[in-house]
Structure formats: structure tokens, C-alpha cells
Write a protein that holds these residues in place. Structure first.
Motif, PDB file in Angstrom:
ATOM      1  N   THR A  38       0.830  -1.215   0.000  1.00  0.00           N
ATOM      2  CA  THR A  38       0.000   0.000   0.000  1.00  0.00           C
ATOM      3  C   THR A  38       0.858   1.256   0.000  1.00  0.00           C
ATOM      4  O   THR A  38       0.609   2.208  -0.743  1.00  0.00           O
ATOM      5  CB  THR A  38      -0.940   0.005   1.216  1.00  0.00           C
ATOM      6  N   ASP A  39       1.890   1.264   0.832  1.00  0.00           N
ATOM      7  CA  ASP A  39       2.767   2.447   0.914  1.00  0.00           C
ATOM      8  C   ASP A  39       3.484   2.704  -0.414  1.00  0.00           C
ATOM      9  O   ASP A  39       3.751   3.859  -0.764  1.00  0.00           O
ATOM     10  CB  ASP A  39       3.796   2.267   2.032  1.00  0.00           C
ATOM     11  N   THR A  40       3.789   1.628  -1.125  1.00  0.00           N
ATOM     12  CA  THR A  40       4.455   1.779  -2.422  1.00  0.00           C
ATOM     13  C   THR A  40       3.514   2.449  -3.415  1.00  0.00           C
ATOM     14  O   THR A  40       3.887   3.381  -4.124  1.00  0.00           O
ATOM     15  CB  THR A  40       4.890   0.412  -2.969  1.00  0.00           C
ATOM     16  N   LEU A  41       2.268   1.958  -3.439  1.00  0.00           N
ATOM     17  CA  LEU A  41       1.270   2.531  -4.342  1.00  0.00           C
ATOM     18  C   LEU A  41       1.014   3.997  -3.997  1.00  0.00           C
ATOM     19  O   LEU A  41       0.910   4.852  -4.870  1.00  0.00           O
ATOM     20  CB  LEU A  41      -0.036   1.735  -4.253  1.00  0.00           C
ATOM     21  N   LYS A  42       0.970   4.289  -2.708  1.00  0.00           N
ATOM     22  CA  LYS A  42       0.701   5.638  -2.252  1.00  0.00           C
ATOM     23  C   LYS A  42       1.811   6.617  -2.642  1.00  0.00           C
ATOM     24  O   LYS A  42       1.579   7.824  -2.801  1.00  0.00           O
ATOM     25  CB  LYS A  42       0.527   5.663  -0.722  1.00  0.00           C
ATOM     26  N   SER A  43       3.004   6.090  -2.812  1.00  0.00           N
ATOM     27  CA  SER A  43       4.148   6.961  -3.093  1.00  0.00           C
ATOM     28  C   SER A  43       4.301   7.321  -4.571  1.00  0.00           C
ATOM     29  O   SER A  43       5.060   8.221  -4.921  1.00  0.00           O
ATOM     30  CB  SER A  43       5.441   6.282  -2.614  1.00  0.00           C
ATOM     31  N   LEU A  44       3.581   6.617  -5.429  1.00  0.00           N
ATOM     32  CA  LEU A  44       3.711   6.857  -6.866  1.00  0.00           C
ATOM     33  C   LEU A  44       3.114   8.204  -7.258  1.00  0.00           C
ATOM     34  O   LEU A  44       2.110   8.643  -6.696  1.00  0.00           O
ATOM     35  CB  LEU A  44       3.024   5.751  -7.662  1.00  0.00           C
ATOM     36  N   ASP A  45       3.728   8.849  -8.239  1.00  0.00           N
ATOM     37  CA  ASP A  45       3.164  10.116  -8.703  1.00  0.00           C
ATOM     38  C   ASP A  45       2.065   9.829  -9.726  1.00  0.00           C
ATOM     39  O   ASP A  45       1.835   8.679 -10.123  1.00  0.00           O
ATOM     40  CB  ASP A  45       4.236  11.032  -9.282  1.00  0.00           C
ATOM     41  N   SER A  46       1.358  10.869 -10.141  1.00  0.00           N
ATOM     42  CA  SER A  46       0.205  10.687 -11.014  1.00  0.00           C
ATOM     43  C   SER A  46       0.568  10.040 -12.354  1.00  0.00           C
ATOM     44  O   SER A  46      -0.196   9.245 -12.889  1.00  0.00           O
ATOM     45  CB  SER A  46      -0.490  12.031 -11.259  1.00  0.00           C
ATOM     46  N   SER A  47       1.738  10.357 -12.890  1.00  0.00           N
ATOM     47  CA  SER A  47       2.121   9.772 -14.184  1.00  0.00           C
ATOM     48  C   SER A  47       2.302   8.262 -14.074  1.00  0.00           C
ATOM     49  O   SER A  47       1.976   7.521 -15.009  1.00  0.00           O
ATOM     50  CB  SER A  47       3.410  10.419 -14.705  1.00  0.00           C
ATOM     51  N   HIS A  48       2.829   7.808 -12.925  1.00  0.00           N
ATOM     52  CA  HIS A  48       2.996   6.364 -12.716  1.00  0.00           C
ATOM     53  C   HIS A  48       1.637   5.702 -12.447  1.00  0.00           C
ATOM     54  O   HIS A  48       1.335   4.635 -12.985  1.00  0.00           O
ATOM     55  CB  HIS A  48       3.949   6.096 -11.550  1.00  0.00           C
ATOM     56  N   ILE A  49       0.821   6.356 -11.608  1.00  0.00           N
ATOM     57  CA  ILE A  49      -0.506   5.802 -11.293  1.00  0.00           C
ATOM     58  C   ILE A  49      -1.320   5.646 -12.578  1.00  0.00           C
ATOM     59  O   ILE A  49      -1.932   4.609 -12.827  1.00  0.00           O
ATOM     60  CB  ILE A  49      -1.261   6.718 -10.299  1.00  0.00           C
ATOM     61  N   GLN A  50      -1.297   6.672 -13.404  1.00  0.00           N
ATOM     62  CA  GLN A  50      -2.095   6.656 -14.625  1.00  0.00           C
ATOM     63  C   GLN A  50      -1.499   5.749 -15.700  1.00  0.00           C
ATOM     64  O   GLN A  50      -2.138   5.480 -16.715  1.00  0.00           O
ATOM     65  CB  GLN A  50      -2.280   8.088 -15.149  1.00  0.00           C
TER      66      GLN A  50
END
Length: 319
Positions: A38-50
Motif C-alpha cells: 500500500t505504501d508503495t502505491l501511495k508513493s507513486l506520482d500521477s504519471s505512474h498511477i495513470q
């Protein structure tokens, strides 16, 4: 990357995941995303999330969704939000929903929005509630609507009010309906007829008598008509009165008839006047009777004229 064991990906640090390029992120499966901390996912910026594919987003657990901050939720794209499951959308908190951008809020599938807990929906700010699309409004279920506040309803725009279905309007209480009494004319005709008799007096009030159109008045059921106060009846314009049908007018009792003015009577059609029951005409005031035009009075049938009191006949245009 699609063949990378989930156990390996689960061991990746935030920095390692952040170093993945768009192709690598897009290749990740839902199982691999699920394995990501969860912490890894939370740390991603919008370009990585998208960069994560919509199918792979299915791997994000509801607990992870719930744990995301407002800023983190807003990193997703509209397409990704639209692709989330009903359970994922249901996991959103009131705080998260209240802080979603307009495009993300409106990207939620209507059927998924209908799964959100009623207490969460009731916690939406009036401004955020006003941003819901007409399709989203139409999808709200009776359970959710039971806790929607008068303030939320009163702050809706005309298109949202128009989107309310008959089934939805039927479930609203008087207190809720009172919230948008000044938006009555935006309701679909069939929705007007669905308002409960208990709520009708909250929606159509003497002070807001001019908010309802003659067409909408004509769609009220006889039980609804019977609930309209004499004070309201007296405030209806001549045009509004013309909207009442020969089925509705007989439902008026003597107290409601007593509220009719000469101007209203003078604008009724022959069919309307002749639909008034002999018993109810006893409520006509001497002022209303004396103010009737001779041509209008002559539209009463023989039984109606015969049923008038001596006092009424004495002031009629032709006794």
C-alpha cells in the motif's frame, strides 16, 4: 513484466517501482498490483498511477482505496475511476468523495455510485452534490435518498431536478422536498404526480404558488389536490387554475372552493365550472359569486344553480 512473480514485485521498494517506465507499468497484471505494498502505491506520482492499466487496477484492494489520501485519489485518471469496481467505489470515504475533482467525481459509473453507503452520500457537501451528473442522480436508490438532506436537494441545478425519476420522488419526505420547492418547474410531469400526499404541501406552498406550472398542476392526483391548502388555492393565477382538470376540481372541498376568487372563476372553462360539485359550490363566497361575469355564471348547469344558497343567488349576475 507480466511474468514477474508477485512475490518479487511485493518486495520492490517505492523507488524501484517509481523507476518503472510506462510500458513496464502498463504490463502489470491485477495480481501484481494487488501484491504491491500500500505504501508503495501511495508513493507513486500521477504519471505512474495513470500508467497502470484499467484492468490491472482491479487488483487494488478496498482497504488500500480507503487508505489513500485525497491527493493520492486525485492522481487517478477519469478513465481509471470509471473502470473501478462497485466495491472499490464503495470503499471511498466521504472525505475522499468530497475532495475528488469534478472530472473524477463525474467519472464514477452511475451504477457504482448507487452502491455507496447512504451515510457517505449524505455527507457530500452541497457543492459536490451539485456536481453529480444527471445519470448519477437518476441512479440513486431509495435507501440512499432516505438520508439525502434538504440542503443537498435544494442546491441541485435544474437538470439534476429534471433527472429525478417518479420512483425517486415518491420516496422523498416533506422535509426533503421542501428543499427544492423553488425548482418545482424543473421536475418531469410524471415526477410531480408521484409526490406523496404527505409531502405535497411541503413542495407546493402558498409562498411558492407561482413556482408550479398549469401543466404540472393538471398532473396532480385527486388525493394530492385535496391536500392543497385554501390559502394556496387563493394564490393560484388564472392561468394556473386553467390547468386543473374536470377530474381534479370535484376533489376540492367546500373550504378550498371558498378560497376561489372571482378572477379565477371567470377564467375557468365551461367543463371546469360544470365539474364543480353542487355540495362544494356551497363554499363559494358572496364576493366571488358577485364578481362572476354573467357569461361565466350562465355556464353553471341547472343543478348547480339550484343548489346555490339564497344569499349566493341574490348576488349572482342573474339570480
Amino acid at each position: 513484466w507480466a511474468l514477474l512473480p508477485t512475490s518479487v514485485l511485493a518486495s520492490f521498494t517505492s523507488k524501484q517501482v517509481a523507476n518503472l517506465n510506462s510500458s513496464q507499468l502498463a504490463a502489470l497484471s491485477s495480481a501484481q498490483i494487488k501484491a504491491m505494498a500500500t505504501d508503495t502505491l501511495k508513493s507513486l506520482d500521477s504519471s505512474h498511477i495513470q500508467g497502470i492499466s484499467t484492468p490491472a487496477l482491479a487488483g487494488i484492494s478496498t482497504s488500500t482505496i480507503n487508505a489513500l489520501s485525497n491527493a493520492e485519489i486525485n492522481k487517478f485518471s477519469s478513465k481509471q475511476i470509471a473502470g473501478m469496481s462497485a466495491n472499490q467505489i464503495k470503499a471511498l470515504t466521504a472525505n475522499q468523495l468530497n475532495n475528488l475533482t469534478t472530472s473524477l467525481l463525474q467519472a464514477i459509473e452511475p451504477s457504482d455510485l448507487a452502491q455507496i453507503d447512504k451515510t457517505v452520500l449524505a455527507s457530500l457537501s452541497t457543492d459536490q452534490f451539485k456536481l453529480l451528473t444527471t445519470a448519477q442522480i437518476s441512479a440513486l436508490n431509495a435507501n440512499q435518498l432516505s438520508t439525502v438532506t434538504a440542503s443537498q436537494l435544494g442546491n441541485m441545478n435544474t437538470q439534476q431536478v429534471k433527472a429525478l425519476t417518479s420512483a425517486q420522488v415518491k420516496t422523498l419526505s416533506g422535509a426533503q422536498i421542501k428543499g427544492f420547492s423553488d425548482l418545482i418547474q424543473s421536475l418531469e410531469p410524471t415526477a410531480i404526480g408521484a409526490i406523496s400526499t404527505a409531502a405535497i404541501t411541503s413542495l407546493i406552498t402558498p409562498s411558492g404558488a407561482n413556482n408550479i406550472s398549469s401543466t404540472q398542476l393538471g398532473l396532480l392526483g385527486t388525493a394530492q389536490i385535496a391536500k392543497l391548502s385554501p390559502t394556496l388555492i387563493a394564490k393560484l393565477s388564472s392561468d394556473q387554475i386553467k390547468g386543473l382538470t374536470s377530474t381534479q376540481l370535484p376533489a376540492l372541498d367546500s373550504n378550498q372552493i371558498k378560497a376561489l376568487t372571482a378572477a379565477q372563476l371567470n377564467n375557468m372553462t365551461a367543463t371546469q365550472l360544470q365539474s364543480l360539485s353542487v355540495a362544494s359550490l356551497a363554499g363559494l363566497t358572496l364576493s366571488a359569486m358577485s364578481g362572476m361575469q354573467n357569461a361565466q355564471y350562465q355556464l353553471f348547469n341547472t343543478a348547480q344553480k339550484a343548489g346555490l344558497s339564497a344569499a349566493q343567488k341574490s348576488v349572482a349576475p342573474i339570480a
